[in-house]
Design a protein around this motif. Structure first.
Motif, PDB file in Angstrom:
ATOM      1  N   THR A 250       0.802  -1.224   0.000  1.00 26.34           N
ATOM      2  CA  THR A 250       0.000   0.000   0.000  1.00 26.34           C
ATOM      3  C   THR A 250       0.833   1.270   0.000  1.00 26.34           C
ATOM      4  N   SER A 251       2.139   1.158   0.168  1.00 23.69           N
ATOM      5  CA  SER A 251       2.980   2.357   0.163  1.00 23.69           C
ATOM      6  C   SER A 251       4.389   2.000  -0.271  1.00 23.69           C
ATOM      7  N   ALA A 252       5.116   3.015  -0.748  1.00 19.83           N
ATOM      8  CA  ALA A 252       6.503   2.794  -1.159  1.00 19.83           C
ATOM      9  C   ALA A 252       7.371   2.436   0.029  1.00 19.83           C
ATOM     10  N   ALA A 260      13.064   4.872  -5.062  1.00 20.95           N
ATOM     11  CA  ALA A 260      12.999   4.903  -6.521  1.00 20.95           C
ATOM     12  C   ALA A 260      11.573   5.018  -7.032  1.00 20.95           C
ATOM     13  N   ILE A 261      10.586   4.746  -6.211  1.00 25.82           N
ATOM     14  CA  ILE A 261       9.195   4.810  -6.651  1.00 25.82           C
ATOM     15  C   ILE A 261       8.368   5.545  -5.603  1.00 25.82           C
ATOM     16  N   GLU A 262       7.160   5.946  -5.986  1.00 24.48           N
ATOM     17  CA  GLU A 262       6.254   6.647  -5.098  1.00 24.48           C
ATOM     18  C   GLU A 262       5.160   5.700  -4.617  1.00 24.48           C
ATOM     19  N   ASP A 263       4.347   6.183  -3.654  1.00 26.62           N
ATOM     20  CA  ASP A 263       3.280   5.351  -3.111  1.00 26.62           C
ATOM     21  C   ASP A 263       2.342   4.869  -4.212  1.00 26.62           C
ATOM     22  N   LEU A 264       1.965   5.762  -5.123  1.00 24.50           N
ATOM     23  CA  LEU A 264       1.044   5.371  -6.195  1.00 24.50           C
ATOM     24  C   LEU A 264       1.652   4.282  -7.065  1.00 24.50           C
ATOM     25  N   ASP A 265       2.974   4.356  -7.310  1.00 26.37           N
ATOM     26  CA  ASP A 265       3.642   3.307  -8.084  1.00 26.37           C
ATOM     27  C   ASP A 265       3.513   1.958  -7.387  1.00 26.37           C
TER      28      ASP A 265
END
Length: 331
Positions: A250-252, A260-265
């Motif tokens: 549910t989160s990075a 390297a990535i965000e929560d949405l990713d």
């Protein structure tokens, strides 16, 4: 609230609070302060007198004086002793139940629960009464309010594992926001392509198996399975499905190399690996189809892969899917 623990009604608590804030007061004065009828306040004051929380003034018996808050400690100790006695009685009842269970015949292994209301209430009871673990297969159609358990159960140290059938996300029976809230509360959630049945197992001692195909409340039914080889088989079935199901991230913060990535990713990756279409993912995350597709391409670039199948393999290799380990490490 302290008043709830001590068994005071809201009216008794309000009256005591009002009385303790003044040197003394008549029932009429208190009635004006708490917004109650004077006759009702007289009755409440009588209850407080009986509990030792109020006494009549020596100078004027028509006026009342609050006992010091320390008087509440005696009530608190009494309630603690009552709870200890209740706990001992529950332990004794548990032992009697276990002994009776050992003597069950084949006909006593399974009980039948009839009606949606009865099923919902029994599931609520066994979850609230859980001591160590609840295991849940969540499968549409949903007949009970809410797919996730009460956070208070988890707060007591009860482990709660739920496997959701993917169709529940496709059809909107469960939202991604509910999954986020459940994981934040400490629940472990995974997604399966399909599930063979609905199932609740509590403390590995009994299970409820709601029967599918009876849509109306009057025809709905469920089986209550007690300790037996049948229950052992249901537990084994759950563990097998648990190993195959996809973990939900549910989160990075729940992935390695999270910078390297965000929560949405992370959320898109997790839902993509459950088999949801890009359109369904966009609907669950309240974003556009174009955004989902652009983010997937970004993830493939970060993982240095060319296909989504390679992305799933690389994500697993990098530990991006190890959601439960991260939850335990940061708890």
């Amino acid at each position: 609230m302290l008043s709830d623990v001590l068994g005071l009604t809201p009216e008794e608590a309000d009256t005591y609070h009002a009385l303790i804030s003044v040197a003394s007061a008549t029932p009429a004065e208190l009635a004006e302060s708490v917004g109650c009828d004077a006759r009702q306040v007289v009755r409440i004051l009588g209850m407080l007198e009986g509990r030792g929380l109020a006494v009549r003034s020596l100078g004027d018996t028509a006026r009342f004086v609050a006992s010091p808050p320390a008087a509440l400690r005696a009530l608190l100790v009494q309630r603690q002793n009552e709870l200890k006695l209740a706990e001992l009685e529950l332990d004794s009842l548990d032992e009697i139940y276990r002994t009776a269970t050992l003597g069950r015949g084949a006909a006593d292994v399974v009980d039948v629960i009839r009606g949606t209301g009865a099923i919902r209430e029994r599931i609520r009871q066994i979850q609230l009464g859980a001591r160590t673990e609840v295991m849940n297969f969540a499968k549409a159609p949903v007949f009970s309010a809410g797919n996730m358990t009460d956070g208070a159960v988890i707060a007591r140290g009860v482990r709660y594992r739920a496997i959701l059938e993917r169709a529940m996300l496709d059809e909107g029976a469960t939202s991604f926001d509910e999954i986020v809230d459940a994981r934040a509360a400490g629940e472990e959630v995974r997604i399966a392509e399909t599930l063979p049945l609905k199932l609740f197992i509590v403390d590995r001692e009994f299970a409820i198996v709601p029967l599918l195909g009876a849509a109306t409340a009057g025809k709905a039914g469920a089986l209550l399975v007690h300790e037996s080889s049948l229950l052992d088989a249901l537990i084994a079935l759950f563990e097998s499905e648990w190993e195959r199901a996809t973990q939900i991230v549910t989160s990075a913060g729940a992935v390695q190399n999270g910078s390297a990535i965000e929560d949405l990713d992370a959320q898109i990756l997790s839902l993509s690996l459950t088999g949801l279409t890009d359109q369904a993912i966009a609907a669950q995350l309240r974003t556009s189809l174009r955004t989902v597709q652009r983010r997937v391409r970004h993830l493939m670039n970060v993982a240095r892969v060319q296909t989504r199948m390679q992305l799933g393999f690389q994500a697993a290799r990098l530990g991006w899917l190890d959601a439960e380990r991260d939850r335990n490490r940061t708890a």
